[in-house]
Design a protein around this motif. Structure first.
Motif, PDB file in Angstrom:
ATOM      1  N   UNK A  21       1.064  -1.280   0.069  1.00  0.00           N
ATOM      2  CA  UNK A  21       0.149   0.068  -0.037  1.00  0.00           C
ATOM      3  C   UNK A  21       0.799   1.192  -0.035  1.00  0.00           C
ATOM      4  N   UNK A  22       1.996   1.200   0.876  1.00  0.00           N
ATOM      5  CA  UNK A  22       2.846   2.412   0.786  1.00  0.00           C
ATOM      6  C   UNK A  22       3.463   2.790  -0.510  1.00  0.00           C
ATOM      7  N   UNK A  68      -2.807   5.482   1.754  1.00  0.00           N
ATOM      8  CA  UNK A  68      -1.954   5.627   2.993  1.00  0.00           C
ATOM      9  C   UNK A  68      -2.986   5.177   4.155  1.00  0.00           C
ATOM     10  N   UNK A  69      -4.173   5.274   4.188  1.00  0.00           N
ATOM     11  CA  UNK A  69      -5.082   4.735   5.067  1.00  0.00           C
ATOM     12  C   UNK A  69      -5.090   3.318   5.143  1.00  0.00           C
ATOM     13  N   UNK A  70      -4.909   2.656   3.762  1.00  0.00           N
ATOM     14  CA  UNK A  70      -4.845   1.163   3.849  1.00  0.00           C
ATOM     15  C   UNK A  70      -3.710   0.684   4.356  1.00  0.00           C
ATOM     16  N   UNK A  95      -8.938  -5.640   3.374  1.00  0.00           N
ATOM     17  CA  UNK A  95      -8.840  -6.144   2.047  1.00  0.00           C
ATOM     18  C   UNK A  95      -9.918  -5.117   1.260  1.00  0.00           C
ATOM     19  N   UNK A  96     -10.913  -4.839   1.860  1.00  0.00           N
ATOM     20  CA  UNK A  96     -12.127  -4.202   1.265  1.00  0.00           C
ATOM     21  C   UNK A  96     -11.422  -2.775   1.066  1.00  0.00           C
ATOM     22  N   UNK A  97     -11.020  -2.138   1.871  1.00  0.00           N
ATOM     23  CA  UNK A  97     -10.385  -0.693   1.808  1.00  0.00           C
ATOM     24  C   UNK A  97      -9.348  -0.594   0.981  1.00  0.00           C
ATOM     25  N   UNK A  98      -8.455  -1.680   0.941  1.00  0.00           N
ATOM     26  CA  UNK A  98      -7.259  -1.819   0.073  1.00  0.00           C
ATOM     27  C   UNK A  98      -7.785  -1.966  -1.334  1.00  0.00           C
ATOM     28  N   UNK A 209     -15.423   4.993   2.421  1.00  0.00           N
ATOM     29  CA  UNK A 209     -15.332   3.409   2.246  1.00  0.00           C
ATOM     30  C   UNK A 209     -13.834   3.038   3.101  1.00  0.00           C
ATOM     31  N   UNK A 210     -12.728   3.570   2.650  1.00  0.00           N
ATOM     32  CA  UNK A 210     -11.497   3.344   3.240  1.00  0.00           C
ATOM     33  C   UNK A 210     -11.739   3.625   4.705  1.00  0.00           C
ATOM     34  N   UNK A 211     -11.854   4.981   5.097  1.00  0.00           N
ATOM     35  CA  UNK A 211     -11.988   5.459   6.474  1.00  0.00           C
ATOM     36  C   UNK A 211     -12.666   4.446   7.277  1.00  0.00           C
TER      37      UNK A 211
END
Length: 274
Positions: A21-22, A68-70, A95-98, A209-211
């Motif tokens: 993710x980074x 970044x949040x993921x 995994x949903x957020x990513x 959604x990611x948050x």
């Protein structure tokens, strides 16, 4: 001789996804600087380029924050790796957020391509990204659902869950292949639509959604015990929603595709006068 399948090492996998993710966030940041350099350069973009770059910037910024949040979400999951049962559900939520943040990055890349490349490469870039990218993203969600089902049933995945995952992956593959094969068919030009929704609305929705996934992992770690507290039916519902979202992404990229590029017709030439 009995067979005991290996269990998923949530801590190690989450650490790897956090790093991934980074890295993707770094790519998103680099793309943001590319857009800014176009706006601040001596040659100001005009016409289609200016419109496409103006749309790409909000999506790229949202993808950057989302990734970044993921990465932070996966770091929390990795820190909770000792509590294997609880971490399995956290891994699914992460995994949903990513997947959503990665989809937005691909969407932003398509918008960026439209602004900096000629028309013909744009057509084929959208074809490849729009019809090929949703499948591995949905496969990531299937992996999380499979690992959770394995933990929920004491180390052995029920047959119905395996059949469901294989069926959904097969349907997703069929949708991707059909969309890729039909992308340039001139007879389907009537299915194209102009525009694809407000870019800022899409970016804000993805960030939300990611948050929510990040807050869900934090809440699960703080409130739930170390045992699996979520029924398998909720995981199946998440899996089905992810399937519909992946199919919707393929369809969206298909119906908003640009017109098929045509080879330029050479201008008629006159015979030389003797």
């Amino acid at each position: 001789m009995s067979y005991h399948p290996l269990s998923l090492d949530v801590r190690t996998v989450s650490e790897l996804y956090s790093q991934l993710s980074g890295v993707l966030a770094g790519f998103a940041l680099a793309a943001v600087f590319i857009v800014i350099s176009h706006y601040l350069g001596e040659a100001q973009p005009t016409g289609r380029r200016e419109e496409a770059l103006g749309q790409a910037l909000p999506a790229l910024l949202a993808a950057l924050l989302g990734l970044v949040f993921s990465s932070l979400t996966y770091s929390i999951v990795a820190a909770d790796g000792d509590n294997r049962d609880r971490a399995q559900f956290e891994y699914l939520v992460a995994g949903v957020g990513f997947s959503v943040a990665g989809a937005l990055l691909i969407f932003a890349a398509v918008l960026l391509i439209e602004g900096v490349l000629p028309y013909d490469p744009v057509h084929y870039a959208r074809r490849l990204l729009g019809q090929g990218a949703p499948l591995p993203m949905f496969a990531l969600l299937c992996d999380g659902a499979y690992a959770y089902g394995k933990a929920y049933y004491g180390g052995r995945v029920p047959g119905w869950l395996g059949v469901l995952i294989v069926l959904l992956l097969s349907l997703m593959l069929a949708v991707s292949v059909l969309g890729f094969a039909a992308y340039g068919r001139p007879g389907l030009d009537g299915s194209r639509v102009t525009g694809g929704g407000d870019i800022r609305t899409i970016a804000v929705s993805v960030l939300s959604i990611v948050t929510v996934c990040l807050l869900g992992v934090v809440a699960t770690k703080g409130l739930a015990d170390t045992r699996c507290a979520v029924r398998i039916g909720a995981v199946v519902a998440v899996l089905l929603c992810g399937f519909l979202a992946a199919v919707g992404m393929c369809v969206w990229f298909f119906v908003t595709r640009p017109a098929r590029p045509t080879a330029p017709v050479p201008a008629p030439t006159r015979a030389a006068v003797a």
